[in-house]
Design an enzyme around this catalytic site. Structure first.
Site, short mmCIF file in Angstrom:
data_model
loop_
_atom_site.label_atom_id
_atom_site.label_comp_id
_atom_site.label_asym_id
_atom_site.label_seq_id
_atom_site.Cartn_x
_atom_site.Cartn_y
_atom_site.Cartn_z
CG ASP A 162 2.17 -16.45 -6.19
OD1 ASP A 162 2.23 -15.30 -5.71
OD2 ASP A 162 2.76 -16.79 -7.23
CG ASP A 168 -0.18 0.04 2.52
OD1 ASP A 168 -0.17 1.11 3.15
OD2 ASP A 168 0.41 -0.99 2.92
CG HIS A 181 -1.84 -7.15 -1.36
ND1 HIS A 181 -3.10 -7.13 -1.90
CD2 HIS A 181 -1.74 -6.03 -0.62
CE1 HIS A 181 -3.74 -6.04 -1.50
NE2 HIS A 181 -2.93 -5.36 -0.72
CD GLU A 208 0.64 -6.09 2.44
OE1 GLU A 208 0.42 -4.94 2.05
OE2 GLU A 208 0.15 -6.55 3.49
#
Length: 745
Positions: free
Chosen positions: A716, A341, A668, A725
């Site tokens: 995955d 993020d 991610h 992540e």
């Protein structure tokens, strides 16, 4: 993907163990979408104000304007749908585009603020057919769900058409069988010539079996017998162990053959670990915020600077606090994006900086340390060539950010550190940092963040002094100020519910952070007041080397390891060193008892979030015990731990991108997002996936991995943020252990 079957009548249990439990009986199937077939009308579907939609050939077709920046700038959707927590849903639709090959983001989420997304996919239209179907499990009860199709982000206008949109409740969870490949599980990268060499065979056999080691030409170069180990509780598999450590000849393309199975190939040598140590550290440059990433330094990974105030960014150079937290604004630009993020967190930044600086500091003090490993020019970063070790240059980018997070003089809580800075609301995937339009906010200061700052700023003060005395002095001043502020405010905690737009990172037990900060301040200054705090802390004599390993919320080991290895005159230092060795003995016993040979056995085999880095951090304790004692058993234990991360595991996958024949590729991330957008890259080589997580908090993992056991709680997929992540602290553990293994040549 279906798992390969063998000629032998091997049972499903032997192949994947108890990976999945029996699927619950399905409930009645109920359609949630109204008018998904568009026979006579488009009602009750809505469009954003810039989209014109209507019926065309029994489909809803929408004219999408060009020149929008983000996916959500143009959309079609339906609100007020009902979801039941724990129930599985099949989300399906037909969609095409003119011109073809556009990517659409299809979501199921909350139709009101904060607009949480519970399931999302981003198919590229017309690439693999135009009919799409997905199954997921709802994590919430709500009557405010939304099905949405986000269509923006295209430079040119285009036409989107859809039909047969369905959100069917009460369906059975979709069966998921991971493709685990050959039943001989090896380190798919490399074994050291003079190091341990172990493998695991998954088999129904209860008696020993013959094995053969073959070179790249297929010639048998060693042979022996497996050792039956029974059922491995972390996977539910019946397994045997293989030890071929007596073979020491270097080479490439070896394979291990047993029970009619041939392993994935591997090398015997040290070169791969030299590369891995470098790649794991090079990871941080492409995580940088506030700087354009140069494609000549990272081919395929160049991107504009993120969060520098260039539209649509609101920037990190003048960031306000959350409402009611403060009345000032700070320049908190720079630093590393924490994970996949766009948030930046002091507590996770702190442990990451410490582990990377300790990697450098170990190289200066340890018997096998290679101080030149991260010398100037080794990481190909903009600062290369400035006569400062590249690892210190890279970490400096984060340290400068951490110092900016300190509350200014004259303000309430002056000297403390803000816990984090990130977007007001969560953003979707994919999204380059430069395209993030969200408002950025400083979150309240906390004692934990303040002590993280004190610890790593003090550590930096001693390591940067030979290269930049002015910065070292500034760092030490900030560390002292942070320490005083934490003493004055010893119980200011992060809100565990502050998880909108970024992770909460709550920590209400900060005795370990006080211990760590005091230790680093003592090791840098030698002042008795810090030694007194270390010696009087209950943490100093506590048993801190638990089964999960240390991380951002358990930082006592950071202090203990540095007190044991950084030269000082601390009274009782021998006992500190003995406590590290005692912890290593525990991890070594766990490793020897574990059929997959890893020093990690959490209670009830409940693998924690980021389990791969916890495995590696337990290896750090083993490596430190070797540095203290010179005993080869600790060295071998640390080296062998890499086997699990690089493929000797129940899923037969390397958790490090680009290392091993089959490795994690779809972690991610909002900008390493090739799975969602073919114009974007996969994560760079040397990126560590978080790995198995028994709690499977994300909807995709919950739908695919229901009832998973230990090592099988992983997929995955870019949507599985709880198992797959990438983060800066996980890669720090990889860099540290890879450097140690490379040093053992």
């Amino acid at each position: 993907m279906k798992r390969r079957r063998t000629a032998a009548l091997l049972s499903l249990t032997a192949l994947i163990g108890t990976a999945l439990t029996t699927v619950p009986a399905k409930a009645d199937e109920v359609e949630q979408v109204r008018n998904g077939t568009f026979d006579t009308t488009t009602e009750p579907w809505w469009t954003s104000s810039n989209v014109t939609a209507g019926l065309s050939g029994g489909r809803l077709c929408a004219d999408v304007p060009g020149g929008t920046a983000n996916r959500w700038d143009a959309a079609v959707g339906q609100n007020d749908l009902t979801l039941v927590k724990g129930e599985s849903y099949r989300f399906s639709f037909y969609a095409d585009g003119t011109p073809a090959d556009h990517t659409v983001r299809a979501i199921v989420g909350l139709s009101a603020a904060p607009y949480d997304t519970w399931f999302e996919v981003s198919p590229q239209l017309s690439v693999s057919g135009n009919s799409y179907s997905y199954t997921f499990t709802s994590p919430v009860d709500t009557t405010q769900a939304q099905v949405g199709f986000q269509l923006g982000g295209s430079a040119e206008p285009w036409r989107f058409c859809m039909d047969d949109v369905s959100l069917l409740g009460g369906v059975a969870p979709e069966p998921y069988e991971p493709d685990t490949g050959p039943r001989v599980r090896v380190n798919q990268v490399a074994y050291l010539p003079a190091g341990p060499k172990n493998a695991t065979l998954v088999t129904d056999a209860t008696q020993r079996l013959p094995w053969q080691l073959k070179n790249a030409e297929g010639a048998v170069v060693a042979r022996g017998w497996t050792v039956p180990r029974g059922t491995d509780a972390s996977s539910g598999q019946n397994v045997h162990s293989v030890d071929f450590g007596a073979y020491r000849t270097r080479g490439k393309g070896f394979t291990l053959v047993a029970d009619g199975q041939t392993s994935r190939p591997f090398d015997i040598g040290t070169g791969a670990y030299d590369r891995l140590a470098t790649d794991a550290a090079k990871f941080y440059y492409t995580q940088r915020s506030g700087l354009a990433i140069r494609d000549d330094l990272r081919p395929g990974y160049g991107r504009p600077a993120g969060h520098v105030g260039v539209a649509p960014n609101q920037g990190d150079t003048d960031v306000p606090c959350q409402p009611g937290v403060c009345d000032y604004r700070l320049d908190v630009s720079g630093g590393w994006y924490d994970a996949g993020d766009h948030g930046k967190y002091v507590v996770n930044g702190g442990i990451s900086v410490w582990e990377l600086l300790s990697t450098y500091e170990r190289a200066r003090h340890a018997r096998t340390g290679e101080v030149e490993r991260f010398r100037d020019g080794t990481l190909a970063i903009p600062e290369s060539g400035n006569k400062v070790p590249d690892l210190l240059d890279e970490v400096r980018w984060e340290l400068d950010f951490l110092l900016k997070m300190q509350v200014p003089d004259g303000q309430p809580l002056a000297g403390m550190a803000h816990h984090k800075i990130h977007d007001e609301n969560w953003t979707g995937l994919p999204l380059l940092p430069s395209d993030d339009p969200q408002k950025r906010e400083l979150h309240p200061p906390t004692t934990a963040a303040t002590l993280n700052l004190a610890a790593v700023a003090a550590q930096a003060a001693r390591l940067y002094k030979p290269y930049d005395p002015e910065f070292a002095a500034r760092a030490l001043t900030a560390a002292r100020k942070a320490w005083a502020a934490a003493e004055a405010h010893p119980a200011v905690y992060a809100d565990e519910n502050d998880g909108i737009g970024g992770g909460a990172y709550p920590d209400r037990a900060v005795d370990d952070e006080f211990y760590w900060a005091a230790a680093e301040l003592y090791l840098t200054t030698g002042e008795s007041r810090f030694a007194d705090h270390v010696l009087s802390s209950p943490v100093h004599t506590a048993d801190i080397f638990g089964p999960l390993g240390f991380d951002w919320a358990r930082t006592a080991a950071a202090a203990r390891l540095d007190l044991a290895t950084v030269p000082s005159r601390l009274p009782g230092r021998d006992k500190v060193r003995q406590s590290v060795v005692k912890g290593a003995d525990r991890y070594l016993a766990t490793l020897k008892a574990h059929p997959y040979g890893l020093p990690y056995a959490p209670e009830d085999n409940k693998y924690d979030w980021g389990s791969t880095h916890q495995v590696l951090n337990n290896a750090v304790v083993l490596a430190t015990a070797y540095d203290i004692t010179g005993s080869a058993k600790y060295r071998d234990g640390a080296v062998q731990t890499m086997d699990y991360v690089l493929g000797r595991n129940a899923l037969n996958i390397s958790y490090v991108t680009g290392y091993g024949e089959v490795s994690a590729q779809n972690q991610h991330s909002r900008w390493y997002a090739r799975q969602l957008d073919p114009k974007l890259p996969n994560p760079p080589a040397g990126s560590l996936s978080g790995g198995p997580n028994s709690s499977i908090q994300d909807p995709l993992a919950q739908s695919k991995l229901h009832g998973c056991v230990g090592q099988f709680c992983y997929i995955d997929d870019i949507q599985s943020w709880s198992t797959n992540e990438i983060t800066i602290n996980w890669n720090a553990a990889l860099a540290r252990v890879a450097a140690f293994v490379a040093d053992q040549d």
